[in-house]
Design a protein around this motif. Structure first.
Motif, PDB file in Angstrom:
ATOM      1  N   ALA A 128      -1.082  -6.220 -10.241  1.00  0.00           N
ATOM      2  CA  ALA A 128      -2.271  -5.377 -10.401  1.00  0.00           C
ATOM      3  C   ALA A 128      -2.023  -4.143  -9.788  1.00  0.00           C
ATOM      4  O   ALA A 128      -1.479  -4.239  -8.656  1.00  0.00           O
ATOM      5  N   ASP A 129      -2.377  -3.150 -10.252  1.00  0.00           N
ATOM      6  CA  ASP A 129      -2.362  -1.798  -9.688  1.00  0.00           C
ATOM      7  C   ASP A 129      -3.923  -1.601  -9.538  1.00  0.00           C
ATOM      8  O   ASP A 129      -4.543  -1.215 -10.283  1.00  0.00           O
ATOM      9  N   VAL A 130      -4.176  -1.665  -8.121  1.00  0.00           N
ATOM     10  CA  VAL A 130      -5.424  -1.230  -7.617  1.00  0.00           C
ATOM     11  C   VAL A 130      -5.441   0.192  -7.280  1.00  0.00           C
ATOM     12  O   VAL A 130      -5.113   0.708  -6.465  1.00  0.00           O
ATOM     13  N   GLN A 131      -6.257   1.111  -8.004  1.00  0.00           N
ATOM     14  CA  GLN A 131      -6.384   2.486  -7.792  1.00  0.00           C
ATOM     15  C   GLN A 131      -7.696   2.977  -7.318  1.00  0.00           C
ATOM     16  O   GLN A 131      -8.909   2.551  -7.811  1.00  0.00           O
ATOM     17  N   LEU A 132      -7.704   3.370  -5.993  1.00  0.00           N
ATOM     18  CA  LEU A 132      -9.040   3.826  -5.529  1.00  0.00           C
ATOM     19  C   LEU A 132      -9.116   5.446  -5.316  1.00  0.00           C
ATOM     20  O   LEU A 132      -8.315   6.053  -4.835  1.00  0.00           O
ATOM     21  N   HIS A 190       0.935  -1.046   0.117  1.00  0.00           N
ATOM     22  CA  HIS A 190      -0.064   0.200  -0.080  1.00  0.00           C
ATOM     23  C   HIS A 190       0.980   1.196  -0.125  1.00  0.00           C
ATOM     24  O   HIS A 190       1.732   1.338   0.683  1.00  0.00           O
ATOM     25  N   LYS A 191       0.615   2.168  -0.816  1.00  0.00           N
ATOM     26  CA  LYS A 191       1.162   3.360  -0.954  1.00  0.00           C
ATOM     27  C   LYS A 191       0.631   4.369   0.285  1.00  0.00           C
ATOM     28  O   LYS A 191      -0.525   4.851   0.047  1.00  0.00           O
ATOM     29  N   GLY A 192       1.358   4.932   1.005  1.00  0.00           N
ATOM     30  CA  GLY A 192       0.651   5.648   2.074  1.00  0.00           C
ATOM     31  C   GLY A 192       0.869   7.074   1.723  1.00  0.00           C
ATOM     32  O   GLY A 192       1.450   7.451   0.642  1.00  0.00           O
ATOM     33  N   THR A 193       0.267   8.027   2.479  1.00  0.00           N
ATOM     34  CA  THR A 193       0.361   9.377   2.353  1.00  0.00           C
ATOM     35  C   THR A 193       1.657   9.856   2.392  1.00  0.00           C
ATOM     36  O   THR A 193       2.023  10.871   1.865  1.00  0.00           O
ATOM     37  N   SER A 194       2.686   8.927   2.907  1.00  0.00           N
ATOM     38  CA  SER A 194       4.130   9.655   2.807  1.00  0.00           C
ATOM     39  C   SER A 194       4.741   9.310   1.355  1.00  0.00           C
ATOM     40  O   SER A 194       5.937   9.760   1.455  1.00  0.00           O
ATOM     41  N   GLY A 195       4.048   8.726   0.805  1.00  0.00           N
ATOM     42  CA  GLY A 195       4.683   8.410  -0.466  1.00  0.00           C
ATOM     43  C   GLY A 195       5.667   7.178  -0.794  1.00  0.00           C
ATOM     44  O   GLY A 195       5.964   6.771  -1.882  1.00  0.00           O
ATOM     45  N   THR A 196       5.553   6.319   0.208  1.00  0.00           N
ATOM     46  CA  THR A 196       6.406   5.168   0.310  1.00  0.00           C
ATOM     47  C   THR A 196       5.124   3.931   0.435  1.00  0.00           C
ATOM     48  O   THR A 196       4.350   3.960   0.971  1.00  0.00           O
ATOM     49  N   ASP A 246       9.484   3.200  -5.003  1.00  0.00           N
ATOM     50  CA  ASP A 246       8.867   3.264  -6.362  1.00  0.00           C
ATOM     51  C   ASP A 246       9.651   2.449  -7.464  1.00  0.00           C
ATOM     52  O   ASP A 246       8.803   1.928  -8.482  1.00  0.00           O
ATOM     53  N   SER A 247      10.729   2.389  -7.233  1.00  0.00           N
ATOM     54  CA  SER A 247      11.476   1.899  -8.585  1.00  0.00           C
ATOM     55  C   SER A 247      11.224   0.431  -8.474  1.00  0.00           C
ATOM     56  O   SER A 247      11.159  -0.131  -9.696  1.00  0.00           O
ATOM     57  N   LEU A 248      10.899  -0.217  -7.417  1.00  0.00           N
ATOM     58  CA  LEU A 248      10.911  -1.634  -7.371  1.00  0.00           C
ATOM     59  C   LEU A 248       9.412  -2.211  -8.158  1.00  0.00           C
ATOM     60  O   LEU A 248       9.157  -2.757  -8.826  1.00  0.00           O
ATOM     61  N   VAL A 249       8.334  -1.168  -7.367  1.00  0.00           N
ATOM     62  CA  VAL A 249       7.013  -1.294  -8.109  1.00  0.00           C
ATOM     63  C   VAL A 249       6.968  -1.024  -9.563  1.00  0.00           C
ATOM     64  O   VAL A 249       6.114  -1.826 -10.469  1.00  0.00           O
TER      65      VAL A 249
END
Length: 327
Positions: free
Chosen positions: A320-324, A168-174, A267-270
């Motif tokens: 799969a990239d799940v965008q909410l 999960h990508k949190g508000t911190s951007g990580t 992000d580079s790994l994702v």
């Protein structure tokens, strides 16, 4: 001699035509459930009357191996009905967004149909977003827009055994791991397939703060994904010596998975996982407007997304990239 030449030419033309005949195409949902059973058997015609025949012929039982998901899943899994080879499905391509190493999203085109693999079985996931409604968590259609205060969970089902990762990508951007989780199977991320993994376990994610796009990233593979394993896990050796005469003592496992503290996934790994594995996938989004797939045992429409790697390779992976969307 002339007749022989004509026959040879006709034979060669027929072989070429057979080789160029298009293979039957299947949707992601059809391929997802095809991994649960043997190839479909020809349907037997139903008897016209109930009157017994004077000398009934022995019946032949058709072997089926249906796979039932947990009670939390609404759809039962049975043998799928395969499309006729003479009528391949022709559908346009669909687009799916993926994450680039620089953190920006790029839209890639993914196939929505593919032939069955020549060997092996397709590898796939089925995911559904559940939102709190009253006292229940109910599935919502793909693309639902969420608002502050909405509480959700993610239900992920795989169509076979493998290794599941959800970050999960949190508000911190990580990025940080949601699954494996210490609260599920002591942090072991190996799944057997066909069981719904509802995450986060025992709690819900709530939309708060600034509006925008929340990101969840799912990786499912037949073998462990080394790049993620090294970041998410630390391996601790817990082997202990036992006296040779003490045969009653069960030998412990040599390794134990332990969740690493303060895991941050770049992000580079994702982006690398997205760019490497997205191109071979087929994606199908279904909602209450999509006809129920009777071949998969569904008795009513469903709200879900199917993502499948149709190659059948032993090292298959699905991402799969799940965008909410939060407004």
């Amino acid at each position: 001699m002339r007749n022989s030449a004509v026959l040879s030419l006709a034979f060669c033309v027929s072989i070429a035509a057979a080789q160029e005949a298009p293979k039957p195409q299947f949707t992601a949902r059809e391929l997802f459930y095809s991994a649960s059973s043997e190839p479909a058997q020809p349907a037997k015609p139903a008897p016209k009357t109930a009157a017994p025949a004077p000398a009934p012929k022995p019946t032949v039982a058709v072997k089926r191996t249906p796979v039932q998901p947990k009670p939390t899943e609404s759809a039962a899994v049975t043998t799928p009905t395969q499309p006729e080879p003479s009528a391949p499905v022709a559908r346009p391509a669909a687009s799916e967004s993926v994450m680039r190493p620089d953190g920006n999203m790029v839209v890639k085109t993914a196939l929505v149909t593919a032939p069955a693999p020549e060997s092996g079985t397709p590898l796939g996931i089925r995911y559904t977003v559940l939102m709190k409604s009253g006292d229940d968590m109910v599935p919502v259609p793909p693309g639902t827009v969420f608002h502050s205060g909405d509480r959700i969970q993610l239900s992920v089902q795989t169509n076979g055994p493998g290794y599941l990762y959800i970050i999960h990508k949190g508000t911190s951007g990580t990025w940080s791991p949601m699954f494996p989780s210490p609260e599920v199977a002591d942090g072991d991320n190996h799944v057997t397939g066909w069981n719904a993994n509802v995450l986060p376990p025992g709690s819900r994610m709530m939309f708060t703060g600034d509006v925008g796009i929340e990101h969840l990233f799912i990786v499912f593979s037949r073998t462990p994904e080394d790049s993620l394993e090294k970041m998410i896990y630390s391996l601790q050796d817990r082997a202990k010596a036992h006296p040779a005469a003490d045969k009653s003592t069960e030998q412990p496992k040599a390794k134990k998975y332990v969740m690493s503290a303060a895991v941050e996934i770049p992000d580079s790994l994702v982006g690398h996982l997205s760019q490497t594995y997205t191109r071979d996938l087929i994606i199908e989004k279904v909602d209450d407007k999509t006809p129920a797939d009777k071949s998969a045992g569904a008795q009513k429409p469903e709200d879900a997304v199917y993502v499948v790697n149709p190659s059948g390779n032993p090292d298959s992976r699905v991402v799969a990239d799940v965008q909410l969307e939060h407004q």
